[in-house]
Design a protein around this motif. Structure first.
Motif, PDB file in Angstrom:
ATOM      1  N   ARG A   1     -11.845   4.617   1.198  1.00  0.00           N
ATOM      2  CA  ARG A   1     -10.986   5.614   0.552  1.00  0.00           C
ATOM      3  C   ARG A   1     -11.582   6.965   0.950  1.00  0.00           C
ATOM      4  O   ARG A   1     -12.650   7.331   0.485  1.00  0.00           O
ATOM      5  CB  ARG A   1     -10.993   5.440  -0.964  1.00  0.00           C
TER       6      ARG A   1
ATOM      7  N   ASP B   1      -2.031  -4.935  -6.126  1.00  0.00           N
ATOM      8  CA  ASP B   1      -1.335  -4.410  -7.311  1.00  0.00           C
ATOM      9  C   ASP B   1       0.184  -4.589  -7.220  1.00  0.00           C
ATOM     10  O   ASP B   1       0.871  -4.582  -8.236  1.00  0.00           O
ATOM     11  CB  ASP B   1      -1.645  -2.924  -7.508  1.00  0.00           C
TER      12      ASP B   1
ATOM     13  N   MET C   1      -6.886  -7.095 -12.633  1.00  0.00           N
ATOM     14  CA  MET C   1      -6.729  -5.776 -11.993  1.00  0.00           C
ATOM     15  C   MET C   1      -5.265  -5.338 -12.025  1.00  0.00           C
ATOM     16  O   MET C   1      -4.431  -5.954 -12.698  1.00  0.00           O
ATOM     17  CB  MET C   1      -7.238  -5.834 -10.560  1.00  0.00           C
TER      18      MET C   1
ATOM     19  N   GLU D   1      -5.897  -4.213 -16.535  1.00  0.00           N
ATOM     20  CA  GLU D   1      -6.945  -3.185 -16.663  1.00  0.00           C
ATOM     21  C   GLU D   1      -6.368  -1.817 -17.034  1.00  0.00           C
ATOM     22  O   GLU D   1      -7.035  -1.000 -17.650  1.00  0.00           O
ATOM     23  CB  GLU D   1      -7.764  -3.075 -15.379  1.00  0.00           C
TER      24      GLU D   1
ATOM     25  N   HIS E   1     -13.488  -8.082  -8.747  1.00  0.00           N
ATOM     26  CA  HIS E   1     -13.138  -8.065  -7.322  1.00  0.00           C
ATOM     27  C   HIS E   1     -12.933  -9.437  -6.709  1.00  0.00           C
ATOM     28  O   HIS E   1     -12.433  -9.538  -5.589  1.00  0.00           O
ATOM     29  CB  HIS E   1     -14.198  -7.279  -6.539  1.00  0.00           C
TER      30      HIS E   1
ATOM     31  N   ARG F   1      -9.623 -10.002  -5.163  1.00  0.00           N
ATOM     32  CA  ARG F   1      -9.189  -9.407  -3.892  1.00  0.00           C
ATOM     33  C   ARG F   1      -9.561 -10.249  -2.671  1.00  0.00           C
ATOM     34  O   ARG F   1      -9.128  -9.951  -1.571  1.00  0.00           O
ATOM     35  CB  ARG F   1      -9.802  -8.003  -3.748  1.00  0.00           C
TER      36      ARG F   1
HETATM   37  O1  F6P Z   1      -5.692  -1.160  -5.710  1.00  0.00           O
HETATM   38  C1  F6P Z   1      -6.362  -2.367  -5.690  1.00  0.00           C
HETATM   39  C2  F6P Z   1      -7.424  -2.400  -6.729  1.00  0.00           C
HETATM   40  O2  F6P Z   1      -8.099  -3.643  -6.647  1.00  0.00           O
HETATM   41  C3  F6P Z   1      -6.987  -2.117  -8.159  1.00  0.00           C
HETATM   42  O3  F6P Z   1      -6.381  -3.228  -8.770  1.00  0.00           O
HETATM   43  C4  F6P Z   1      -8.281  -1.693  -8.799  1.00  0.00           C
HETATM   44  O4  F6P Z   1      -8.038  -0.857  -9.911  1.00  0.00           O
HETATM   45  C5  F6P Z   1      -8.948  -0.919  -7.699  1.00  0.00           C
HETATM   46  O5  F6P Z   1      -8.382  -1.385  -6.477  1.00  0.00           O
HETATM   47  C6  F6P Z   1     -10.436  -1.087  -7.628  1.00  0.00           C
HETATM   48  O6  F6P Z   1     -10.896  -0.240  -6.629  1.00  0.00           O
HETATM   49  P1  F6P Z   1     -12.357  -0.296  -6.023  1.00  0.00           P
HETATM   50  O7  F6P Z   1     -12.462  -1.555  -5.225  1.00  0.00           O
HETATM   51  O8  F6P Z   1     -12.454   0.916  -5.174  1.00  0.00           O
HETATM   52  O9  F6P Z   1     -13.301  -0.333  -7.176  1.00  0.00           O
END
Ligand code: F6P
Length: 321
Positions: free
Chosen positions: A75, A130, A172, A224, A251, A254
């Motif tokens: 990011r 998301d 999430m 969340e 996480h 993901r």
């Molecule tokens: O946008 C995807 C996501 O996994 C969200 O669900 C969560 O709020 C965010 O990213 C977490 O971000 P990071 O991995 O930067 O902590």
């Protein structure tokens, strides 16, 4: 004639399963169309620092079933500055890159739109667990994440039933309740808390008190964006007087190899993104609407909140009575 000979490709924002399958699809379809492809590492950060690799048929071999993104993601705050954007544009010019395909979520698409406004041809491919990008029924990674969550909640249900326990499970979704509603419905959660519907814990606690008669478990799924599992658990414990366990899935949601749906989306989105550029389109993203691969403008995608289905939310609670 689009005049496009070389495209740049990057993955940006939170990773989502199916990104690798999409990188493969874009690269191989672009090659089939006689285009050159370069991949930028770590999203916009790689574009600013000109950290890239030449992509060919071999470089995307063996990645269709891998989670995460082998181009890595980040990011980037610098990209949001004019300086960062100008550096990116200069690097694309230096590399002879005529257009960019950005695989990511709404934050990445804001960046994509800004680049378009500065004369760069750009197409987005929606990818975020998301599933909160407007204009597409599905974003890459959502289906895989749901499958991961469903398998985790099923395991929690096993132990909850064995011990007659009440669990609050946090999923999430950032500001969206889509993950919570869909996973909650699919796992027969007793209550689902989402940011789009005002949370009334007193009402839920009253229901739990009556409800628990004859039940060996109670599962509350909380998005969340609605509340923290620990806060919900503390309030319910106080109101119901029953021990409450919490599980924040985090996480783990993901990761994992992409589901069948995400692999099929990857193929369809990858082809469509290249075709859109070759048709002279820009400032748009690939989308799936009613099982048909389409496109929609980035402005529509980023300037409108994706609604959750109230019908689905109600159904989940009707079915778990
Ligand atoms: O946008 C995807 C996501 O996994 C969200 O669900 C969560 O709020 C965010 O990213 C977490 O971000 P990071 O991995 O930067 O902590």
């Amino acid at each position: 004639m689009s005049g496009i000979k070389k495209i740049g490709l990057l993955t940006s924002g939170g990773d989502a399963s199916g990104m690798n399958a999409t990188i493969r699809a874009v690269t191989r379809y672009a090659k089939y169309k006689s285009l050159d492809v370069i991949g930028y590492y770590e999203g916009f950060k790689g574009l600013i620092n000109n950290n890239s690799t030449v992509m060919d048929l071999n470089s995307v071999g063996g990645i269709i079933d891998r989670g995460g993104t082998f181009l890595y993601s980040a990011r980037s705050e610098e990209f949001k500055t004019e300086d960062g954007m100008q550096k990116s544009i200069q690097n694309m010019k230096k590399d002879g890159v005529d257009a960019l395909i950005i695989i990511g979520g709404d934050g990445s698409f804001r960046g994509a739109h800004d680049l378009h406004e500065r004369g760069v041809k750009v197409v987005g491919i929606p990818a975020t667990i998301d599933n909160d990008i407007n204009g597409t029924d599905y974003s890459l990674g959502f289906d895989t994440a749901l499958n991961v969550i469903i398998s985790l909640i099923s395991k929690i249900r096993d132990t909850a039933s064995s011990h007659d326990r009440l669990f609050v499970i946090e999923v999430m979704g950032r500001n969206s309740g889509l993950i919570a509603i869909n996973s909650g419905l699919a796992c027969a959660a007793d209550y689902i808390l989402i940011p789009e519907v005002k949370v009334d814990l007193v009402r839920i606690a009253n229901k739990i008190r009556n409800h628990r008669e004859g039940k060996r478990h109670t599962l509350i799924v909380v998005a969340e964006g609605a509340a923290k599992a620990s806060d919900v658990a503390a309030s319910i414990k106080l109101l119901v007087g029953h021990e409450v366990k919490i599980s924040v899935l985090g996480h783990i949601q993901r990761g994992g190899y992409p589901s069948a749906l995400d692999r099929l989306l990857a193929a369809g989105f990858g082809k469509k993104a290249v075709d859109l550029l070759l048709d002279g389109k820009s400032d748009c993203m690939t989308a799936i609407q009613g099982n048909v691969i389409k496109s929609c403008t980035l402005e529509y995608a980023i300037n409108n909140r994706k609604e959750v289905s109230k019908e689905l939310y109600d159904l989940a609670h009707i079915l778990s009575q």
